[in-house]
Design an enzyme around this catalytic site. Structure first.
Site, PDB file in Angstrom:
ATOM      1  N   CYS A 236       0.857  -1.192   0.000  1.00  0.00           N
ATOM      2  CA  CYS A 236       0.000   0.000   0.000  1.00  0.00           C
ATOM      3  C   CYS A 236       0.887   1.233   0.000  1.00  0.00           C
ATOM      4  O   CYS A 236       2.050   1.160   0.364  1.00  0.00           O
ATOM      5  CB  CYS A 236      -0.825   0.074   1.279  1.00  0.00           C
TER       6      CYS A 236
ATOM      7  N   ASN B 198      -0.197  -2.135   5.829  1.00  0.00           N
ATOM      8  CA  ASN B 198       0.438  -3.349   6.337  1.00  0.00           C
ATOM      9  C   ASN B 198       1.849  -3.069   6.848  1.00  0.00           C
ATOM     10  O   ASN B 198       2.611  -2.302   6.235  1.00  0.00           O
ATOM     11  CB  ASN B 198       0.513  -4.417   5.239  1.00  0.00           C
TER      12      ASN B 198
HETATM   13  C1  6SB Z   1      -4.871  -5.774   3.648  1.00  0.00           C
HETATM   14  C2  6SB Z   1      -4.847  -4.271   3.930  1.00  0.00           C
HETATM   15  C3  6SB Z   1      -3.433  -3.770   3.800  1.00  0.00           C
HETATM   16  C4  6SB Z   1      -2.964  -3.807   2.391  1.00  0.00           C
HETATM   17  C5  6SB Z   1      -1.479  -3.676   2.364  1.00  0.00           C
HETATM   18  O1  6SB Z   1      -0.851  -2.920   3.066  1.00  0.00           O
HETATM   19  N1  6SB Z   1      -0.898  -4.499   1.524  1.00  0.00           N
HETATM   20  C6  6SB Z   1       0.532  -4.619   1.511  1.00  0.00           C
HETATM   21  C7  6SB Z   1       0.927  -6.021   1.310  1.00  0.00           C
HETATM   22  S1  6SB Z   1       2.446  -6.307   2.062  1.00  0.00           S
HETATM   23  O2  6SB Z   1       2.203  -6.848   3.365  1.00  0.00           O
HETATM   24  O3  6SB Z   1       3.254  -5.126   2.134  1.00  0.00           O
HETATM   25  O4  6SB Z   1       3.066  -7.299   1.147  1.00  0.00           O
HETATM   26  C8  6SB Z   1      -5.342  -3.903   5.338  1.00  0.00           C
HETATM   27  C9  6SB Z   1      -5.408  -2.370   5.502  1.00  0.00           C
HETATM   28  C10 6SB Z   1      -6.546  -2.087   6.488  1.00  0.00           C
HETATM   29  C11 6SB Z   1      -6.940  -3.465   6.994  1.00  0.00           C
HETATM   30  C12 6SB Z   1      -8.337  -3.650   7.629  1.00  0.00           C
HETATM   31  C13 6SB Z   1      -8.462  -2.689   8.810  1.00  0.00           C
HETATM   32  C14 6SB Z   1      -9.803  -2.891   9.551  1.00  0.00           C
HETATM   33  C15 6SB Z   1      -9.976  -4.356  10.018  1.00  0.00           C
HETATM   34  C16 6SB Z   1      -9.002  -4.652  11.147  1.00  0.00           C
HETATM   35  C17 6SB Z   1      -9.189  -6.085  11.672  1.00  0.00           C
HETATM   36  O5  6SB Z   1      -8.227  -6.315  12.658  1.00  0.00           O
HETATM   37  C18 6SB Z   1      -8.976  -7.058  10.530  1.00  0.00           C
HETATM   38  C19 6SB Z   1      -9.926  -6.808   9.373  1.00  0.00           C
HETATM   39  C20 6SB Z   1      -9.831  -5.356   8.841  1.00  0.00           C
HETATM   40  C21 6SB Z   1     -11.049  -5.168   7.916  1.00  0.00           C
HETATM   41  C22 6SB Z   1      -8.481  -5.097   8.112  1.00  0.00           C
HETATM   42  C23 6SB Z   1      -8.278  -6.056   6.901  1.00  0.00           C
HETATM   43  C24 6SB Z   1      -6.913  -5.824   6.204  1.00  0.00           C
HETATM   44  O6  6SB Z   1      -5.867  -6.184   7.057  1.00  0.00           O
HETATM   45  C25 6SB Z   1      -6.760  -4.351   5.753  1.00  0.00           C
HETATM   46  C26 6SB Z   1      -7.760  -4.082   4.651  1.00  0.00           C
END
Ligand code: 6SB
Length: 316
Positions: free
Chosen positions: A2, A76
């Site tokens: 992200c 993340n």
């Molecule tokens: C996946 C996304 C980050 C994407 C990212 O950064 N991709 C880098 C990949 S890499 O790691 O760098 O390779 C993150 C960002 C925000 C998050 C939500 C926050 C609210 C809620 C919190 C709860 O506890 C769990 C479920 C919940 C819906 C979460 C789901 C998921 O975790 C979300 C969408």
């Protein structure tokens, strides 16, 4: 991966992942009760708008702003984020409540810094279905950005003069890497060879700018792009161009066989006017939701599904 970006009055992020949790643009009015898990607190608060997974009328925000023009996004931070046990002397806030906690009461980054001093971000999961997401955060108003990283050795709050954030490694290391690229320039380079050489195309000054999709490379690329981008009355457009420098096309980052990380959506909060703009992977047209067109004194959540199909403005 992200990327978060703040550019003058505009704040938002690319949400890059291999699947969508199903998100909506959610407006939380001032009298909505967040039922903070560890706090006995229900009072009227600032209204919020942002992208959230809505679970039984509860907004799990990924990124949002409030009616005062403060924005916050979670990205993340795998393997580095650590949230804590409940601690008596502090305000205990579950990680999934962190965005509402800050945005419901802070009108500026300055105010957020004060609230952070007394905040303990806890490892309390939302439910069994949603374990704690390992995130770090950027918080911005029109003038200032900070990064919050909760780690093994405690909570760190960093000034962020680049106004951008990606994922791993921790923020100080991202910032340090800019040292390697300080020569990058929007001007043509000087010839230091003493040989007969020519810059045979435009754009030579930024040769060596990392073009790959790793988090560290995106950090350098978007920080460089933002640092050189001009600003005028078309800043909304310019915002989307800057963050577009690090968007992920489907197919370029395989995370398991046949599964690719891509930019699911790009958001842009207009901090001055309370409008949440966004585009989705398949819809390039900018959509918008204006929080001030809603009844912000209500108690119930208002949400709009994201528009996923391409909308093309035909001219004939
Ligand atoms: C996946 C996304 C980050 C994407 C990212 O950064 N991709 C880098 C990949 S890499 O790691 O760098 O390779 C993150 C960002 C925000 C998050 C939500 C926050 C609210 C809620 C919190 C709860 O506890 C769990 C479920 C919940 C819906 C979460 C789901 C998921 O975790 C979300 C969408």
């Amino acid at each position: 991966m992200c990327t978060a970006l703040s550019f003058n009055q505009f704040f938002g992020r690319n949400l890059d992942y291999e699947f969508s949790y199903g998100e909506q643009v959610a407006v939380t009015p001032r009298n909505y009760d967040f039922h903070f898990r560890h706090l006995d607190k229900h009072e009227s608060h600032y209204a919020l708008i942002g992208m959230a997974h809505v679970f039984e009328e509860y907004p799990l925000y990924y990124d949002a702003m409030n009616e005062k023009g403060l924005g916050m996004a979670g990205l993340n931070f795998i393997g580095n984020a650590k949230f804590y046990e409940v601690q008596e002397a502090k305000n205990n806030v579950a990680a999934f409540e962190f965005i509402p906690w800050i945005l419901s009461q802070c009108a500026s980054v300055k105010e957020a810094r004060v609230v952070l001093e007394n905040t303990n971000v806890c490892a309390t999961p939302f439910n069994e279905q949603f374990p704690v997401a390992e995130l770090h955060y950027m918080i911005s108003d029109e003038n200032e950005s900070i990064v919050v990283e909760c780690m093994e050795d405690g909570m760190h709050v960093y000034d962020n003069p680049t106004h951008v954030l990606t994922n791993n490694p921790p923020f100080p290391m991202q910032l340090f890497r800019l040292n390697d690229y300080m020569y990058l320039s929007n001007k043509q380079p000087e010839n230091n060879f003493g040989l007969d050489l020519t810059a045979y195309s435009r754009g030579f000054g930024a040769m060596g700018l990392p073009g790959d999709l790793s988090s560290g490379s995106r950090f350098v690329r978007v920080a460089y792009t933002r640092a050189n981008a001009t600003s005028d009355k078309n800043d909304l457009s310019q915002y989307f161009h800057i963050i577009g420098s690090v968007k992920q096309q489907k197919g370029l980052c395989e995370v398991e066989p046949g599964k690719y990380e891509y930019t699911i959506y790009t958001s842009c909060c207009d901090l001055r006017n309370g409008i949440y703009y966004y585009t989705t992977y398949n819809n390039h047209q900018i959509s918008g939701v204006n929080m001030f067109n809603e009844n912000l004194d209500g108690e119930t959540l208002i949400s709009y599904p994201t528009i996923e199909e391409e909308i093309i403005h035909m001219q004939n």
